[in-house]
Design an enzyme around this catalytic site. Structure first.
Site: not given
Length: 887
Positions: A519, A634, A580
Site C-alpha cells: 500500500r 510493521d 516487514s
C-alpha cells in the site's frame, strides 16, 4: 349423544397445531439449564453422540429388563454395514415378588440370568461389553452412569431410586464372578429403536415408541443440551414426553373419560400425554366412554352394564381388533357378548366408532409431538428442509395400519418443512442395545487413537513455562554484543527511541510492504485526528521472485501513480517505509535485509540497505521528490499507531500471515548499539525463535512435514507454529493422518486433501465460530470435495481447535517472557503495559485472542497487560515513526 362423545374425542387440526407449539415450548424448557428442573418434558441427555456407521463389529451382550421377564442376547456384528447381525437370545420369566421387592434382589436376578445364558451358549472368557436396556426414567451423566428417577410399569423395588443402576448391575454381575463382563452402556427402549433403524444406509435420528407407554428421542445439537457438558456435535436426547401436560397444558384436550382413567390410575395427575396415547390406557378410555353413553341410554338398552364399571375389562388389543374394517364388527360383538352384554347391530357400529376415535386421537397427538421434534431439529440445524428417518416401535404402531397412516399424514400436515420416513424397528431393544454398545466401543477406540495423534500438539503448563524461559534466554543472547551472532532471536535495534507524545503534526507519506499486496498512503496528522488516504497495489509472483531491481522499480511506479492521483507530485513529504522482513537496522533510515520471508525471494537484496535500493529505483525512474525518513518494521508501526491513542503502549505484536513482536528496551541492555540513556524499540524477529534447535521437542511430525515443503526449510520455526501462513497446512497434514488411520471420512482417499495449501487458515477461523451449525462446517468441507459425515465435521473442528489453541498459547509464552523482562528491567513489583496488536489471525479468529490473553495472565501473573487492536499500524504507524523522527 354419540356424536357429542365422538366430537369430544376428536382433536381438530388447529388444536393439533397448538399442541405441537406447546410441545416445542416444553422441549425448550427441558433443554435449558435454567428451566430444566420445572420442565415436564425432561429432555434427558443420553450421552449417545453417534449413530452406527456400519463398521461396527464384534461380540456384544445385551440384557433387557421387561415388564414380566428378562431377555438376554448375544449379538455378533460383522462390520458388513450391519446387514446381518447374528443373534442368540433367551427369555427368563421374572418372579412376581421381584418387581416389588428389594432392589438388590432384582439386580441379583438379572445377573443370574446373564450367568445362566452365558453358560448355556458356552461363551468364551474374553472381555464382553454389555448393553443394559432399562426402560425407566433415569438421570444420565455418562453413558455408563444413570440414576433412576422413578419406577413405572408396575415396578417399585426398594432402595434403587436415586442410585446408579449401572453400578448396581455391575456389582451384581461381579458377585456372580463374571469379571469379564463390563456394563458399558445403559439406554432405554426408545434409543435402541433409533439405533436399529440406523442399520444400513442413511442414519436414523429420531425414534418413537408407542407401546403400553410412549416416548421419543432424537439427535439434538449438543450445544443446546445444556444439562450435559458436551458442546460439539450431536447428542441423543430422551424426551420422556409421556409427562407432557402434567402442568395442565393439555386440559383443553382432555375429556371426562380421560379424567376418570387418570383418577383410577396408580399415578393420578402424572403422565397425562402417555394416558392419551399409550396402549395401557386406550381400552380404559373406551370403557369409560361406553359407560357414560350407556348411562345416557345411548347404548346397550335393555342390558345390564354394571360389568363396564370394572377396571380393565376391555383390553386395548380388543379395541385395535374392533377398528379393523373387515372383521371389526364381528370382533365388537364378540368382545361385548363376552362381557355379558347384548349389543344390537347399531351398538356394535357405535362402539367401533368410539374405538376408532380413541385410536385416531392417540395417533394424531403422537403426530403433533413428532412434528414438534422435527420442526425443532429443522430450526436448530438452520435448514430450509429437514430430511430424516424416524424409527418407530410398539404394539400400537406395529399392530395397526390406521394408526400408522394417521401418524404419517398428520405429521406431514403439522411439519410441512420436514420429510420424515417412518421405519419399523427390528428388535429395537435387543439389537438396538447391541448397536449402542458397539458404537460406544467404536467411538472409545477412535477417541483413544485421536487423542494419541493430537497429544504432541496439546502443550502442558510446564511445556509453556519452558518455552517462556527459552524465549527469555534467547532475548538476552540477542541483546548481547558478543552473543548476538549466535542467537536465534536477532533483537534488532530500530533506532525508534520514543513513542508518540501527541505533538506530531503535518503530512506524511507511508509505504507498507509486507506481503503479496502493498500500500501507499498519505497520512495527515492534525491536533485532534489523523486522516488517511491509501491505495493497494498487487505485487505479481514473478516480481516477488524475480530481481531486486524489478521489485523496487515496481514499488516506485506504484508510488508515482498514487502521488499523481492524490495531486502530491509537487510536494516533498517525509516518508515512513514499513518493510516487514527481518532487517538489521543501522539507523532510523538505514536497514539491511537479513533474509526474505512470506514467499519473497527477489535476487540482489539480501545484505543490502533497502532504503538505498528504494532511492536507487527512484533515480532510475527520475522520481526526485522522495524523502525517506524512517524504515519501520510493521510490528513497530503497530506499536506506534496504538501509542498515539495510549501512551502505555510499549509493545507491538503481529499475528497474521507471519508473527513478530517488538518492545521498548532499556538502552543500557542493548549491547549492539552505543549509548546507555533512555529506551529503544527492539524488533525481536521472534519468528526465528527455535531455529537453533531449542524448540525441537515442541515440533511435531506434522510441523516437520509443513516445514520441509517451505521455501525456507529450517528457518522461522516459531512462526511456523503460530502464524496464519502455516496453521491450515498443519491441519491438512493432521487430517491426512486421520484418514490414513481410518478415523476420518471413513478412511476413503481424499485426492483434493493431498493438495498443498488447499486447507486455508481462514477455514479454521470459520469452523471454530461458536454456535456455527455443523452443516456449515460440512459445507466448507464439501467445497474441498470432502464428503464429511456429521462426526467427521466434529473431528475436523477439534483438530482446528487444537492447532489454533497451541498457536495462541505459544504466542502467550513468548509475550510472557517480554513483559516479565520489562517488569524486571524497571524494578517493578507490578507492570501495567499495553500491547498494540495487529494481524488477521488475532483479529479474525474467534478464540485466538481469548486463549492468548488467558494464558498470558497465567504465565505472567505480576503484569497487567491490556491489548489494543491497531488501526492500520503499518500505514499510520509508519507515518507516526516518520513524525516522531521529524519531531
Amino acid at each position: 349423544q354419540v356424536q357429542r362423545a365422538l366430537l369430544a374425542l376428536t382433536v381438530p387440526l388447529e388444536m393439533l397445531q397448538a399442541v405441537k407449539g406447546r410441545m416445542l415450548q416444553a422441549m425448550r424448557k427441558g433443554l435449558s439449564r435454567q428451566t430444566h428442573a420445572q420442565a415436564n418434558v425432561r429432555m434427558l441427555p443420553t450421552y449417545i453422540c453417534s449413530t452406527p456407521d456400519g463398521s461396527e463389529k464384534g461380540d456384544l451382550l445385551v440384557v433387557e429388563l421387561c415388564q414380566s421377564h428378562v431377555r438376554t442376547l448375544w449379538v455378533t456384528l460383522l462390520g458388513d454395514g450391519n446387514q446381518s447381525p447374528q443373534v442368540m437370545y433367551k427369555i427368563f420369566d421374572t418372579p412376581g415378588d421381584i418387581m416389588k421387592g428389594k432392589g438388590e434382589a432384582l439386580f441379583d436376578f438379572i445377573a443370574q440370568c446373564v450367568r445362566q445364558f452365558l453358560a448355556g451358549i458356552g461363551s468364551p472368557q474374553h472381555r464382553l461389553p454389555l448393553g443394559f436396556v432399562f426402560p425407566f426414567s433415569c438421570r444420565q451423566t455418562r453413558l455408563d452412569k444413570a440414576e433412576l428417577i422413578s419406577w413405572s410399569k408396575g415396578f417399585s423395588c426398594s432402595d434403587v431410586e436415586g442410585k446408579d443402576v449401572v453400578q448396581l448391575l455391575q456389582s451384581a454381575i461381579n458377585k456372580q464372578e463374571l469379571y469379564h463382563v463390563d456394563v458399558v452402556a445403559l439406554m432405554n427402549d426408545t434409543v435402541g429403536t433409533m439405533m436399529t433403524c440406523s442399520m444400513g444406509g442413511e442414519p436414523c435420528e429420531v425414534a418413537l415408541v408407542v407401546d403400553t407407554g410412549t416416548n421419543s428421542c432424537f439427535m439434538a445439537e449438543a450445544q443446546q443440551v445444556e444439562m450435559a457438558e458436551e458442546t460439539s456435535g450431536r447428542m441423543c436426547v430422551n424426551t420422556e414426553w409421556g409427562c407432557f401436560g402434567d402442568d395442565g397444558t393439555l386440559s383443553d384436550v382432555l375429556t371426562p373419560y380421560d379424567q376418570r382413567v387418570d383418577q383410577e390410575s396408580s399415578s393420578p395427575g402424572e403422565k397425562r400425554f402417555e394416558k392419551l396415547v399409550g396402549s395401557l390406557y386406550l381400552g380404559e378410555i373406551v370403557r369409560h366412554a361406553l359407560t357414560a353413553l350407556a348411562a345416557e341410554k345411548a347404548l346397550f338398552i335393555g342390558s345390564s352394564v354394571a360389568v363396564l364399571r370394572t377396571k380393565d375389562v376391555l383390553k386395548t388389543q380388543q379395541v385395535l381388533e374392533i377398528i379393523d374394517n373387515e372383521e371389526g364388527m364381528a370382533k365388537a360383538r364378540g368382545a361385548l357378548e363376552a362381557l355379558g352384554l347384548r349389543p344390537s347391530e347399531r351398538d356394535c357400529c357405535r362402539v367401533q366408532q368410539i374405538c376408532r376415535a380413541v385410536v385416531s386421537r392417540a395417533a394424531a397427538l403422537c403426530a403433533a409431538g413428532l412434528a414438534a421434534i422435527l420442526s425443532h431439529m429443522c430450526q436448530s440445524r438452520e435448514l430450509e428442509r429437514l430430511v430424516v428417518n424416524v424409527g418407530v416401535d410398539g404394539e400400537l404402531y406395529r399392530g395397526h395400519t390406521r394408526f400408522r397412516e394417521i401418524l404419517q399424514s398428520v405429521t406431514g400436515l403439522l411439519a410441512p418443512e420436514c420429510t420424515a420416513t417412518l421405519l419399523p424397528s427390528v428388535d429395537g431393544t435387543g439389537q438396538g442395545a447391541a448397536m449402542v454398545t458397539a458404537v460406544t466401543l467404536r467411538l472409545a477406540a477412535q477417541r483413544r487413537e485421536v487423542d494419541r495423534l493430537l497429544a504432541p500438539l496439546r502443550l502442558s503448563r510446564t511445556d509453556l513455562e519452558r518455552v517462556q524461559v527459552l524465549m527469555r534466554r534467547e532475548m538476552e543472547l540477542g541483546l548481547g554484543r558478543e552473543s548476538n551472532a549466535n542467537a536465534s532471536i536477532r533483537m534488532l535495534p530500530t533506532y525508534v527511541c520514543g513513542t508518540p507524545d501527541g505533538t506530531e503534526r503535518g503530512e506524511f507519506l507511508a509505504l507498507d510492504l509486507g506481503g503479496t499486496n502493498f500500500r501507499v498512503l498519505v497520512v495527515r496528522v492534525a491536533q485532534d485526528d489523523i486522516r488517511m488516504a491509501s491505495e493497494i497495489y498487487v505485487i505479481p509472483t514473478a516480481i516477488m521472485q524475480g530481481t531486486g531491481e524489478a521489485l523496487f522499480d515496481h514499488i516506485i511506479e506504484c508510488i508515482m501513480d498514487f502521488q499523481l492521483k492524490q495531486d502530491l507530485m509537487e510536494q516533498v513529504l517525509p516518508l515512513g517505509f514499513t518493510f516487514s522482513f527481518p532487517c538489521q537496522q543501522l539507523g532510523l533510515d538505514k536497514a539491511v535485509l537479513l533474509s526474505w520471508t512470506k514467499g519473497f525471494s527477489a535476487s540482489g537484496c539480501v545484505g543490502q540497505d533497502v532504503v538505498h535500493l528504494l532511492r536507487e529505483a527512484a533515480q532510475r525512474k527520475k522520481h526526485l521528490g522522495l524523502k525517506v525518513v524512517a524504515v519501520v518494521n510493521d510490528t513497530v508501526g503497530t506499536m506506534m499507531s496504538c501509542g498515539y491513542d495510549d501512551p502505555k503502549c510499549e509493545i507491538g505484536l503481529i499475528v497474521g500471515t507471519g508473527t513478530n513482536a517488538c518492545y521498548m528496551e532499556e538502552m543500557q541492555n542493548v549491547g549492539t548499539v552505543e549509548g546507555e540513556q533512555g529506551r529503544m524499540c527492539i524488533n525481536m524477529e521472534w519468528g526465528a525463535f527455535g531455529d537453533n534447535g531449542c524448540l525441537d521437542d515442541i515440533f511435531t511430525d506434522f510441523d516437520r512435514l509443513v516445514d520441509e515443503k517451505t521455501i525456507n526449510a529450517g528457518k522461522q520455526r516459531f512462526e511456523k507454529l503460530i502464524s496464519g501462513m502455516y496453521l491450515g497446512e498443519i491441519v491438512r497434514h493432521i487430517l491426512l493422518a486421520l484418514v490414513k488411520k481410518q478415523l476420518l471420512f471413513r478412511g476413503k482417499p481424499c485426492p483434493k486433501l493431498q493438495t498443498r495449501d488447499i486447507f486455508q487458515t481462514k477455514f479454521l477461523s470459520t469452523i471454530e465460530i461458536d454456535g456455527l451449525a455443523l452443516r456449515q462446517v460440512r459445507a466448507i468441507l464439501q467445497d474441498l470435495e470432502l464428503q464429511a459425515s456429521f462426526e467427521d465435521s466434529v473431528l475436523v473442528r477439534e483438530v482446528c481447535q487444537t492447532v489454533s489453541l497451541r498457536a495462541a498459547q505459544l504466542c502467550a509464552a513468548g509475550l510472557a517472557a517480554v513483559v516479565e523482562k520489562m517488569r524486571e528491567n524497571r524494578g517493578l513489583a507490578r507492570l501495567a503495559v499495553t500491547v498494540g496488536v495487529d494481524g488477521t489471525l488475532y483479529k479474525m479468529h474467534p478464540r485466538f485472542s481469548q486463549h492468548l490473553q488467558q494464558m498470558l495472565r497465567d504465565l505472567a501473573p505480576n503484569c497487567t497487560v491490556t491489548f489494543l487492536q491497531s488501526e492500520d499500524g503499518s500505514g499510520k504507524g509508519a507515518a507516526l515513526v516518520a513524525g516522531v523522527g521529524w519531531r
